[in-house]
Design a protein around this motif. Structure first.
Motif, short mmCIF file in Angstrom:
data_model
loop_
_atom_site.label_atom_id
_atom_site.label_comp_id
_atom_site.label_asym_id
_atom_site.label_seq_id
_atom_site.Cartn_x
_atom_site.Cartn_y
_atom_site.Cartn_z
N LEU A 56 0.83 -1.21 0.00
CA LEU A 56 0.00 0.00 0.00
C LEU A 56 0.86 1.25 0.00
CD1 LEU A 56 -2.81 -1.02 2.52
CD2 LEU A 56 -3.03 -0.71 0.04
N ARG A 57 1.92 1.23 0.78
CA ARG A 57 2.84 2.38 0.80
C ARG A 57 3.48 2.58 -0.56
NH1 ARG A 57 5.97 2.20 6.65
NH2 ARG A 57 4.32 3.32 7.76
N ARG A 58 3.99 1.51 -1.12
CA ARG A 58 4.64 1.62 -2.43
C ARG A 58 3.65 2.19 -3.46
NH1 ARG A 58 9.11 -0.38 -4.62
NH2 ARG A 58 9.49 -1.74 -2.85
N TYR A 105 -1.40 12.91 -2.52
CA TYR A 105 -0.76 13.27 -1.25
C TYR A 105 -1.58 12.75 -0.06
CZ TYR A 105 0.67 15.99 2.78
OH TYR A 105 1.07 16.36 4.04
N ASN A 106 -2.89 12.78 -0.19
CA ASN A 106 -3.74 12.26 0.90
C ASN A 106 -3.41 10.80 1.20
OD1 ASN A 106 -5.07 14.67 1.31
ND2 ASN A 106 -6.71 14.17 -0.11
N LEU A 107 -3.15 10.02 0.17
CA LEU A 107 -2.78 8.60 0.39
C LEU A 107 -1.42 8.49 1.07
CD1 LEU A 107 -4.00 6.94 -2.91
CD2 LEU A 107 -5.06 6.84 -0.65
N VAL A 108 -0.49 9.34 0.65
CA VAL A 108 0.83 9.33 1.29
C VAL A 108 0.68 9.73 2.76
CG1 VAL A 108 3.10 10.46 1.34
CG2 VAL A 108 2.09 9.81 -0.85
N LEU A 109 -0.17 10.70 3.02
CA LEU A 109 -0.42 11.15 4.39
C LEU A 109 -0.96 10.00 5.24
CD1 LEU A 109 -0.47 13.68 6.20
CD2 LEU A 109 -2.77 14.10 5.39
N LEU A 110 -1.85 9.21 4.68
CA LEU A 110 -2.43 8.08 5.41
C LEU A 110 -1.41 6.96 5.65
CD1 LEU A 110 -5.93 7.72 3.73
CD2 LEU A 110 -5.44 8.47 6.07
N GLU A 111 -0.58 6.71 4.66
CA GLU A 111 0.36 5.59 4.75
C GLU A 111 1.60 5.92 5.56
OE1 GLU A 111 -0.27 2.54 3.96
OE2 GLU A 111 -2.21 3.12 3.17
N VAL A 174 11.61 8.02 1.00
CA VAL A 174 10.83 6.81 0.71
C VAL A 174 11.70 5.55 0.72
CG1 VAL A 174 9.64 5.63 -1.17
CG2 VAL A 174 8.95 7.93 -0.52
N ARG A 175 12.88 5.64 0.20
CA ARG A 175 13.72 4.44 0.05
C ARG A 175 13.90 3.64 1.34
NH1 ARG A 175 17.39 7.06 -4.15
NH2 ARG A 175 16.60 6.13 -6.06
N PRO A 176 14.31 4.27 2.44
CA PRO A 176 14.48 3.47 3.67
C PRO A 176 13.18 2.81 4.13
CG PRO A 176 15.36 5.69 3.97
CD PRO A 176 14.68 5.67 2.66
N VAL A 177 12.07 3.47 3.91
CA VAL A 177 10.78 2.91 4.33
C VAL A 177 10.47 1.67 3.50
CG1 VAL A 177 8.29 3.35 4.45
CG2 VAL A 177 9.91 5.13 5.15
N LEU A 178 10.69 1.75 2.21
CA LEU A 178 10.38 0.61 1.34
C LEU A 178 11.40 -0.52 1.48
CD1 LEU A 178 9.20 2.37 -1.94
CD2 LEU A 178 7.82 1.36 -0.12
N ASN A 179 12.58 -0.18 1.97
CA ASN A 179 13.60 -1.21 2.16
C ASN A 179 13.58 -1.79 3.56
OD1 ASN A 179 14.55 -0.98 -0.47
ND2 ASN A 179 15.97 0.66 0.05
#
Length: 182
Positions: A56-58, A105-111, A174-179
């Motif tokens: 979902l984040r990705r 952005y709203n989705l990024v805010l939620l995730e 984003v990279r550290p979060v996805l990794n």
């Protein structure tokens, strides 16, 4: 006869004790196996939730970057067209692209997390500022046939630099979060 009864009693008690001991060992073993299976099931469930959260984040991050790219294209068009491509009767494609960025952005805010949200907010603010500058600069009198990029080269270059800087900051957050860092 008493010896026979005593031997029979001892034999039956030892048989019962052996059966009870076997049952107790079996119950403890089963309990241990069930506890292990429950732990494994919980871990698998947690792993599935984490995988789903990561997906979902990705998707939210990719959607945000995609919406930003669309907005950048519209803003580029306004920089290159003579007169700043004035909107027609209240509808503006650049504004529609900006709204899509807001929605993404709203989705990024939620995730989340907060670092990614902050970086996305910077991108959004940069886009909004550039859009407002274009609208203001496009409303200036004179030279309506000359593209905004040519009339305000320094502002155009600054806008491109701000885009790049904020997009890189977002990707770096984003990279550290996805990794698996978050």
């Amino acid at each position: 006869m008493q010896d026979t009864v005593a031997v029979a009693l001892i034999t039956s008690l030892s048989t019962l004790a052996a059966a009870a001991l076997t049952g107790l060992v079996g119950a403890l073993s089963t309990r241990r196996q069930l506890a292990h299976q429950l732990t494994v099931a919980r871990q698998e469930s947690a792993d599935r939730r984490a995988t789903r959260r990561d997906e979902l984040r990705r998707d939210a991050y990719v959607g945000f970057l995609s919406a930003c790219d669309q907005a950048y294209r519209q803003l580029d068009r306004r920089w290159l067209e003579p007169g700043g491509s004035e909107p027609v009767s209240g509808f503006d494609e650049a504004y529609a692209a900006m709204r899509a960025v807001d929605e993404a952005y709203n989705l990024v805010l939620l995730e989340g997390p907060a670092e990614v949200d902050s970086a996305a907010r910077s991108v959004l603010t940069s886009l909004t500022t550039e859009y407002a500058d274009q609208r203001r600069l496009g409303d200036e009198p004179g030279q309506a046939t000359v593209p905004l990029r040519d009339r305000h080269r320094e502002r155009w270059l600054a806008a491109i630099e701000a885009r790049t800087k904020h997009r890189i900051s977002f990707v770096d957050a984003v990279r550290p979060v996805l990794n698996g860092g978050e």
